[in-house]
Design a protein around this motif. Structure first.
Motif: not given
Length: 385
Positions: A322, A324, A348, A381
């Protein structure tokens, strides 16, 4: 099988042990046995093994010298230390084909405050080293010492680094300050955000040393080696490391003797060995400076719920990671120079498709990515914790 004179073999794996809290790592270092100097070769091999175990575990590598020195002075070959390295033991030492191999086991507890940004590799551009005063290279005809130093430094960094993908630039960068256009061109043409520049500031001969000379020969003289190194983030115009390294050793050759820095004969001299130690230390410092740097993926395409990133499996990205989204805007600083400004968004994305150099990442909540533009960036992330 005979290995190259400067090669290292390494196996670093977490080992299972009775205490679930402990992480045991095993690593093997290798060093050339020169002129029968077993002690020096053992030290070099042990230092490499300790450094590799620390790097693999994610711990700091600044304790290498302390741990190595302590380990080699213990009769039991076991060292108890404070902090990250709790216990180190020499498992075996072998000598064959002119090499010494030392295997160590280390019980390592990495600092809880260490960076978590160890998954992705940073693309590092290396500008070929330059000799600032080429007249100093006349004795010995060491005009290729800059090229040889560059090659050996890259080899040392590749052996010790888990943080970078190295690319050697075709020409040296001599400017102290790069313009926004220059920095953008480097990133566009070579794909690297980090730049390393280095120069050899002093390779001159000093005064006569010792009494090893006669009226028909030249005296032994001291020869210097000074390396000025700068590692910078060219995207943010931030210097990460600016360090000067200095050493010297006896230069026991006549002024007319030619000895190429691209030969093993040169690297087996006291001067060559001193340079090798400097380059090894510089490579460790660069690795330490890079390893916690946040890596950014540039967004090269936006397609409704998805974005295309310019990072892939080559850098260590994985399916399911993941990231951002960061919005990138340009502004002029007080000197009128263009600079990038990044702003963290609430968006995200998760990696769904992966190639060697690129990745598609889809919005986690299937939100439209209408406000995301080509040129924006994304970061893991976990790197913001």
């Amino acid at each position: 099988m005979r290995l190259s004179a400067l090669s290292l073999s390494m196996l670093a794996l977490p080992l299972l042990c009775g205490n679930a809290m402990a992480d045991w790592y095993e690593a093997t270092g290798q060093a050339v046995l020169r002129s029968g100097d077993t002690k020096a070769a053992r030290t070099a091999a042990t230092e490499d093994a300790v450094r590799k175990a620390l790097l693999y575990s994610g711990a700091s590598i600044r304790t290498v010298q302390q741990v190595t020195d302590g380990l080699l002075t213990q009769e039991s070959m076991v060292l108890q230390t404070q902090g990250e390295v709790q216990h180190v033991q020499i498992v075996s030492e072998t000598e064959e084909y002119g090499y010494i191999n030392v295997t160590i086991r280390a019980d390592i507890y990495p600092d809880q405050n260490q960076c978590a940004n160890l998954q992705l590799k940073k693309e590092l551009l290396i500008s070929p080293f330059i000799i600032e005063n080429r007249e100093q290279a006349i004795a010995g005809q060491l005009y290729e010492l800059d090229q040889a130093s560059t090659s050996l430094f890259i080899q040392k960094l590749e052996e010790s680094s888990g943080s970078s993908l190295i690319k050697l630039l075709p020409q040296s960068i001599r400017q102290k300050e790069l313009s926004y256009a220059d920095r953008s061109a480097l990133q566009r043409n070579y794909g690297g955000r980090y730049l390393l520049k280095a120069s050899l500031g002093d390779v001159s001969l000093g005064e006569r040393v010792g009494n090893n000379w006669t009226f028909w020969s030249d005296p032994d003289r001291e020869r210097f080696y000074q390396l000025q190194l700068e590692l910078s983030d060219i995207q943010e115009q931030k210097v990460l490391l600016n360090q000067k390294y200095q050493t010297s050793a006896v230069w026991g050759f006549r002024d007319t003797t030619v000895i190429s820095p691209k030969t093993q004969r040169f690297w087996q001299t006291d001067y060559g060995r001193s340079i090798e130690r400097v380059l090894n230390a510089a490579a460790q410092d660069v690795e330490e400076a890079l390893r916690c740097e946040t890596i950014l993926a540039d967004i090269t395409l936006v397609d409704q719920h998805k974005v295309l990133l310019n990072l892939g499996s080559k850098q260590g990205l994985k399916i399911g990671d993941e990231l951002t989204i960061l919005h990138r805007r340009q502004h002029k600083d007080s000197l009128g120079q263009l600079q990038d400004q990044l702003t963290i968004s609430e968006l995200k994305v998760k990696v769904t498709e992966l190639t060697h150099q690129n990745a598609w990442a889809q919005s986690v909540n299937m939100d439209l990515l209408a406000n995301v533009q080509v040129g924006d960036a994304a970061t893991l992330v976990q790197e913001q914790r």
